[in-house]
Design an enzyme around this catalytic site. Structure first.
Site, PDB file in Angstrom:
ATOM      1  N   LYS A  60     -88.137  90.712  51.078  1.00  0.00           N
ATOM      2  CA  LYS A  60     -89.471  90.103  51.235  1.00  0.00           C
ATOM      3  C   LYS A  60     -90.152  90.667  52.489  1.00  0.00           C
ATOM      4  O   LYS A  60     -91.349  90.933  52.502  1.00  0.00           O
ATOM      5  CB  LYS A  60     -89.352  88.577  51.315  1.00  0.00           C
ATOM      6  CG  LYS A  60     -90.639  87.853  51.719  1.00  0.00           C
ATOM      7  CD  LYS A  60     -91.758  88.051  50.714  1.00  0.00           C
ATOM      8  CE  LYS A  60     -92.985  87.191  50.856  1.00  0.00           C
ATOM      9  NZ  LYS A  60     -93.515  86.793  52.098  1.00  0.00           N
ATOM     10  N   GLU A  70     -97.092  95.964  52.208  1.00  0.00           N
ATOM     11  CA  GLU A  70     -98.416  95.333  52.036  1.00  0.00           C
ATOM     12  C   GLU A  70     -99.341  95.712  53.211  1.00  0.00           C
ATOM     13  O   GLU A  70    -100.508  96.060  53.011  1.00  0.00           O
ATOM     14  CB  GLU A  70     -98.201  93.826  51.959  1.00  0.00           C
ATOM     15  CG  GLU A  70     -99.427  92.952  51.909  1.00  0.00           C
ATOM     16  CD  GLU A  70     -99.028  91.463  51.983  1.00  0.00           C
ATOM     17  OE1 GLU A  70     -98.108  91.031  51.252  1.00  0.00           O
ATOM     18  OE2 GLU A  70     -99.623  90.737  52.792  1.00  0.00           O
ATOM     19  N   ALA A 129     -96.710  71.120  52.433  1.00  0.00           N
ATOM     20  CA  ALA A 129     -97.995  71.731  52.823  1.00  0.00           C
ATOM     21  C   ALA A 129     -98.451  72.593  51.631  1.00  0.00           C
ATOM     22  O   ALA A 129     -97.933  72.430  50.532  1.00  0.00           O
ATOM     23  CB  ALA A 129     -97.809  72.543  54.102  1.00  0.00           C
ATOM     24  N   SER A 145     -93.432  85.475  47.392  1.00  0.00           N
ATOM     25  CA  SER A 145     -94.723  86.121  47.681  1.00  0.00           C
ATOM     26  C   SER A 145     -95.765  85.741  46.647  1.00  0.00           C
ATOM     27  O   SER A 145     -95.454  85.512  45.496  1.00  0.00           O
ATOM     28  CB  SER A 145     -94.582  87.640  47.686  1.00  0.00           C
ATOM     29  OG  SER A 145     -95.860  88.229  47.902  1.00  0.00           O
ATOM     30  N   HIS A 173     -91.382  94.052  51.666  1.00  0.00           N
ATOM     31  CA  HIS A 173     -92.567  93.868  50.809  1.00  0.00           C
ATOM     32  C   HIS A 173     -93.810  93.674  51.685  1.00  0.00           C
ATOM     33  O   HIS A 173     -94.842  94.300  51.473  1.00  0.00           O
ATOM     34  CB  HIS A 173     -92.376  92.659  49.883  1.00  0.00           C
ATOM     35  CG  HIS A 173     -93.657  92.139  49.276  1.00  0.00           C
ATOM     36  ND1 HIS A 173     -94.547  91.362  50.000  1.00  0.00           N
ATOM     37  CD2 HIS A 173     -94.212  92.311  48.068  1.00  0.00           C
ATOM     38  CE1 HIS A 173     -95.593  91.080  49.231  1.00  0.00           C
ATOM     39  NE2 HIS A 173     -95.411  91.630  48.057  1.00  0.00           N
ATOM     40  N   ASN A 174     -93.695  92.814  52.661  1.00  0.00           N
ATOM     41  CA  ASN A 174     -94.849  92.549  53.525  1.00  0.00           C
ATOM     42  C   ASN A 174     -95.221  93.771  54.353  1.00  0.00           C
ATOM     43  O   ASN A 174     -96.401  94.035  54.570  1.00  0.00           O
ATOM     44  CB  ASN A 174     -94.570  91.359  54.447  1.00  0.00           C
ATOM     45  CG  ASN A 174     -94.665  90.033  53.710  1.00  0.00           C
ATOM     46  OD1 ASN A 174     -94.383  89.957  52.505  1.00  0.00           O
ATOM     47  ND2 ASN A 174     -95.046  88.976  54.401  1.00  0.00           N
ATOM     48  N   SER A 188     -93.779  63.986  57.294  1.00  0.00           N
ATOM     49  CA  SER A 188     -94.720  62.876  57.429  1.00  0.00           C
ATOM     50  C   SER A 188     -95.079  62.373  56.028  1.00  0.00           C
ATOM     51  O   SER A 188     -95.373  63.170  55.125  1.00  0.00           O
ATOM     52  CB  SER A 188     -95.963  63.318  58.199  1.00  0.00           C
ATOM     53  OG  SER A 188     -96.424  64.556  57.713  1.00  0.00           O
ATOM     54  N   VAL A 244     -90.960  74.772  54.564  1.00  0.00           N
ATOM     55  CA  VAL A 244     -91.566  74.308  55.821  1.00  0.00           C
ATOM     56  C   VAL A 244     -91.812  75.504  56.731  1.00  0.00           C
ATOM     57  O   VAL A 244     -91.436  76.637  56.424  1.00  0.00           O
ATOM     58  CB  VAL A 244     -90.686  73.257  56.551  1.00  0.00           C
ATOM     59  CG1 VAL A 244     -90.466  72.043  55.656  1.00  0.00           C
ATOM     60  CG2 VAL A 244     -89.373  73.848  57.012  1.00  0.00           C
ATOM     61  N   LYS A 245     -92.434  75.234  57.837  1.00  0.00           N
ATOM     62  CA  LYS A 245     -92.732  76.262  58.827  1.00  0.00           C
ATOM     63  C   LYS A 245     -91.425  76.988  59.170  1.00  0.00           C
ATOM     64  O   LYS A 245     -90.394  76.344  59.384  1.00  0.00           O
ATOM     65  CB  LYS A 245     -93.304  75.571  60.067  1.00  0.00           C
ATOM     66  CG  LYS A 245     -94.264  76.419  60.854  1.00  0.00           C
ATOM     67  CD  LYS A 245     -94.878  75.637  62.003  1.00  0.00           C
ATOM     68  CE  LYS A 245     -96.226  75.034  61.673  1.00  0.00           C
ATOM     69  NZ  LYS A 245     -97.249  75.928  61.175  1.00  0.00           N
TER      70      LYS A 245
HETATM   71  P1  NDP Z   1     -96.656  75.589  57.110  1.00  0.00           P
HETATM   72  O1  NDP Z   1     -95.952  76.854  57.471  1.00  0.00           O
HETATM   73  O2  NDP Z   1     -97.975  75.327  57.672  1.00  0.00           O
HETATM   74  O3  NDP Z   1     -95.665  74.371  57.439  1.00  0.00           O
HETATM   75  C1  NDP Z   1     -96.061  73.041  57.281  1.00  0.00           C
HETATM   76  C2  NDP Z   1     -94.932  72.222  56.716  1.00  0.00           C
HETATM   77  O4  NDP Z   1     -93.785  72.274  57.572  1.00  0.00           O
HETATM   78  C3  NDP Z   1     -95.321  70.764  56.585  1.00  0.00           C
HETATM   79  O5  NDP Z   1     -94.736  70.259  55.399  1.00  0.00           O
HETATM   80  C4  NDP Z   1     -94.680  70.169  57.833  1.00  0.00           C
HETATM   81  O6  NDP Z   1     -94.431  68.791  57.735  1.00  0.00           O
HETATM   82  C5  NDP Z   1     -93.390  70.935  57.872  1.00  0.00           C
HETATM   83  N1  NDP Z   1     -92.727  70.875  59.154  1.00  0.00           N
HETATM   84  C6  NDP Z   1     -93.140  71.400  60.319  1.00  0.00           C
HETATM   85  N2  NDP Z   1     -92.256  71.134  61.295  1.00  0.00           N
HETATM   86  C7  NDP Z   1     -91.261  70.400  60.746  1.00  0.00           C
HETATM   87  C8  NDP Z   1     -90.050  69.836  61.225  1.00  0.00           C
HETATM   88  N3  NDP Z   1     -89.691  69.994  62.495  1.00  0.00           N
HETATM   89  N4  NDP Z   1     -89.287  69.131  60.373  1.00  0.00           N
HETATM   90  C9  NDP Z   1     -89.639  69.000  59.076  1.00  0.00           C
HETATM   91  N5  NDP Z   1     -90.753  69.513  58.548  1.00  0.00           N
HETATM   92  C10 NDP Z   1     -91.561  70.222  59.373  1.00  0.00           C
HETATM   93  O7  NDP Z   1     -96.740  75.468  55.506  1.00  0.00           O
HETATM   94  P2  NDP Z   1     -97.093  76.529  54.384  1.00  0.00           P
HETATM   95  O8  NDP Z   1     -97.108  75.762  53.133  1.00  0.00           O
HETATM   96  O9  NDP Z   1     -98.260  77.390  54.736  1.00  0.00           O
HETATM   97  O10 NDP Z   1     -95.844  77.527  54.361  1.00  0.00           O
HETATM   98  C11 NDP Z   1     -94.538  77.065  54.112  1.00  0.00           C
HETATM   99  C12 NDP Z   1     -93.578  78.224  54.229  1.00  0.00           C
HETATM  100  O11 NDP Z   1     -93.894  79.191  53.254  1.00  0.00           O
HETATM  101  C13 NDP Z   1     -93.630  78.945  55.578  1.00  0.00           C
HETATM  102  O12 NDP Z   1     -92.345  79.363  55.935  1.00  0.00           O
HETATM  103  C14 NDP Z   1     -94.506  80.136  55.293  1.00  0.00           C
HETATM  104  O13 NDP Z   1     -94.256  81.198  56.166  1.00  0.00           O
HETATM  105  C15 NDP Z   1     -94.090  80.456  53.873  1.00  0.00           C
HETATM  106  N6  NDP Z   1     -95.066  81.200  53.100  1.00  0.00           N
HETATM  107  C16 NDP Z   1     -96.394  80.935  53.189  1.00  0.00           C
HETATM  108  C17 NDP Z   1     -97.322  81.642  52.455  1.00  0.00           C
HETATM  109  C18 NDP Z   1     -98.752  81.288  52.535  1.00  0.00           C
HETATM  110  O14 NDP Z   1     -99.559  81.993  51.888  1.00  0.00           O
HETATM  111  N7  NDP Z   1     -99.148  80.242  53.257  1.00  0.00           N
HETATM  112  C19 NDP Z   1     -96.909  82.718  51.552  1.00  0.00           C
HETATM  113  C20 NDP Z   1     -95.511  82.879  51.473  1.00  0.00           C
HETATM  114  C21 NDP Z   1     -94.641  82.162  52.238  1.00  0.00           C
HETATM  115  P3  NDP Z   1     -95.549  67.740  58.264  1.00  0.00           P
HETATM  116  O15 NDP Z   1     -96.468  67.550  57.102  1.00  0.00           O
HETATM  117  O16 NDP Z   1     -94.772  66.537  58.563  1.00  0.00           O
HETATM  118  O17 NDP Z   1     -96.203  68.336  59.441  1.00  0.00           O
END
Ligand code: NDP
Length: 479
Positions: free
Chosen positions: A182, A189, A11, A128, A185-186, A35, A74-75
């Site tokens: 971390k 923030e 993502a 971060s 840190h948040n 996916s 991932v999430k």
């Molecule tokens: P998301 O938190 O929206 O997660 C989406 C990703 O997780 C996709 O690749 C999805 O795969 C995958 N996923 C979800 N469920 C599963 C599962 N059961 N098995 C395998 N893969 C799974 O993505 P972000 O990029 O926003 O964030 C990623 C991480 O980074 C999170 O932990 C977030 O908290 C952290 N983070 C985010 C920041 C931000 O600014 N967004 C900043 C710092 C940290 P699929 O494509 O198949 O759905």
């Protein structure tokens, strides 16, 4: 095996981190997503990147040179556990699994323990900087074993932000230490953002300046001791005009602040550790208060002060607010570092607070010049009991306290909520007090629960026989 590092989860964060890794000399990055579409899209969008697209965990593991190193993005929560379970099946002892997501540190401690039993290394790494930081250089806070840091250190150093010539990454401590730091840190923030928001609100309501005019105030502040990314973006947001209505954007944004939970974790953890992070707590609660429209509607008719709020000397007031903001910020950071100190003691981590402040100077959301002062303070005195007591900060508090009081008084008289300003001032007055009414609380506790108390004039633990003849006896210490 052609790749030296892998990323699972593509993502926004994962794909940007993978691109950042692939852009560094010598790296070849194996990529995998649950996916298939995200992997295909990333490969198609960046044909120039040194990616190895893989579509199963077996293929992913086979494409990685040993010791295999994979970063999971991932999430947070269940999805992270699901990916770890899969990686453990295809990885071997000595390989390294890094969780770069926003995991709650107790989960990281649990995962590290479980994965370690397989001989595979597990590293929880706080990252971060949002999506932009992931691509161009984040601040990275890895925990985990010393062994994994040997392999991981150079890779993370190559992609981290650079501040004053130093990469913004350090081995924070073992197992969950990275995610703990971390989290704090948040929390900091949250406090920083709330303090800035309160400063804006007071200036606007006190001086009648427009958001665009206040943007100039923040831009000016950004040249001094308040210089920081958050002050800089505040000016940008305040300057923004809504295309649809022509109004300042800040006036058309719904005033209900969201949260993803890391502020709440910081406060919950602080409560368990017995650390008063009141600035962070008030900032977190302020977001909660804002997002209860039904309660706010029910309270709308509560009366406020009769008089209108106007300040006589706008420039003097703005300078007072600046000083109050700086003083409150010192308290918020001091409280955050206090939580790190207490967490390290509780979980047996060796955390170098100076190193933590240095890796926050670039890449992350709270990046600021100010962090150099924190680094200096810990360099001078590594076991500093209270960051705010370091000479630079103590001097700033002493210089700012009169202005700080004027601002809190003005806010209170004007009926303008300033929970972060006023709670920080209350902390300042509490921590510096010669005597606190905690003595009376001890008396009350002893009265209703025989919880005992200590005396200022002799050793031992005492109880007054409140329900009897009220004489004092020596007692067992029950706290
Ligand atoms: P998301 O938190 O929206 O997660 C989406 C990703 O997780 C996709 O690749 C999805 O795969 C995958 N996923 C979800 N469920 C599963 C599962 N059961 N098995 C395998 N893969 C799974 O993505 P972000 O990029 O926003 O964030 C990623 C991480 O980074 C999170 O932990 C977030 O908290 C952290 N983070 C985010 C920041 C931000 O600014 N967004 C900043 C710092 C940290 P699929 O494509 O198949 O759905």
């Amino acid at each position: 095996a052609v790749a030296n590092i892998g990323v699972v989860g593509l993502a926004v964060m994962g794909s940007n981190l993978a691109r950042n890794l692939a852009s560094r000399e010598g790296n070849k990055v194996a990529i995998l997503n649950r996916s298939r579409s995200k992997t295909d899209e990333l490969l198609a969008a960046h044909p120039e990147a040194e990616f190895v697209g893989t579509f199963s965990y077996e293929e992913f593991a086979a494409s990685l040179a040993k010791p295999r190193t994979a970063i999971i993005m991932v999430k947070a929560g269940g999805p992270t556990d699901a990916v770890i379970d899969e990686l453990v099946k295809v990885f071997e002892p000595g390989d390294i699994i890094v969780d770069g997501g926003n995991a709650y540190f107790p989960d990281t401690i649990r995962r590290e323990k479980a994965v370690r039993e397989t001989g595979i290394n597990f590293v929880g790494a706080g990252i971060s900087g949002g999506e932009e930081g992931a691509l161009t250089g984040p601040s990275i806070m890895p925990g985990g074993s010393d062994e994994s840091w040997i392999t991981l250190g150079p890779i993370l150093k190559s992609i981290a932000a650079v501040a004053e010539g130093e990469p913004c990454v350090t081995h924070v401590g073992h197992d969950g230490a990275g995610h703990f730091v971390k989290m704090v840190h948040n929390g900091i923030e949250y406090a920083d953002m709330q303090l800035i928001a309160e400063a804006y609100d007071l200036i606007r309501r006190g001086t009648g300046k427009t958001p665009a005019e206040i943007a100039e105030v923040f831009a000016e502040w950004n040249k001094g001791e308040l210089e920081s990314y958050l002050i800089e973006i505040t000016a940008e947001v305040l300057r923004q005009v809504d295309a649809e209505t022509g109004k300042p954007l800040v006036d058309v944004i719904l005033d209900q602040a969201g949260a993803k939970g890391t502020g709440a974790w910081t406060v919950q953890t602080a409560l368990s550790l017995g650390v008063p992070v009141s600035g962070i707590a008030e900032a977190t609660f302020a977001r909660s208060l804002s997002s209860h429209p039904e309660q706010r509607a029910a309270a709308r008719s509560f009366p406020g002060p009769d008089e209108e709020f106007t300040v006589a000397d706008a420039d003097a007031f703005i300078e007072d607010v600046r000083q109050a903001l700086f003083a409150s910020k010192i308290i918020a950071y001091s409280q955050g570092f206090d939580e790190i100190r207490a967490g390290a003691a509780e979980y047996n981590w060796t955390i170098d607070n100076g190193a933590v402040s240095r890796i926050w100077r670039g890449g992350c959301i709270i990046r600021a010049q100010f962090l150099n002062r924190i680094a200096d303070a810990y360099a001078e005195q590594p076991e500093l009991p209270l960051l705010a007591s370091a000479p630079y900060f103590a001097d700033a508090l002493a210089r700012g306290q009169a202005a700080w009081r004027r601002v809190v008084i003005a806010a209170t008289q004007a009926g303008i909520p300033s929970p972060a300003f006023s709670s920080s001032l209350a902390y300042y007055d509490g921590i510096r007090a010669e005597r606190l009414p905690a003595a009376l609380v001890q008396g009350q506790r002893d009265f209703f629960g025989a919880h005992t108390y200590k005396r200022i004039d002799k050793e031992g633990t005492f109880h007054t026989q409140w329900s009897g003849d009220r004489t004092e006896i020596e007692a067992e210490d029950t706290h």
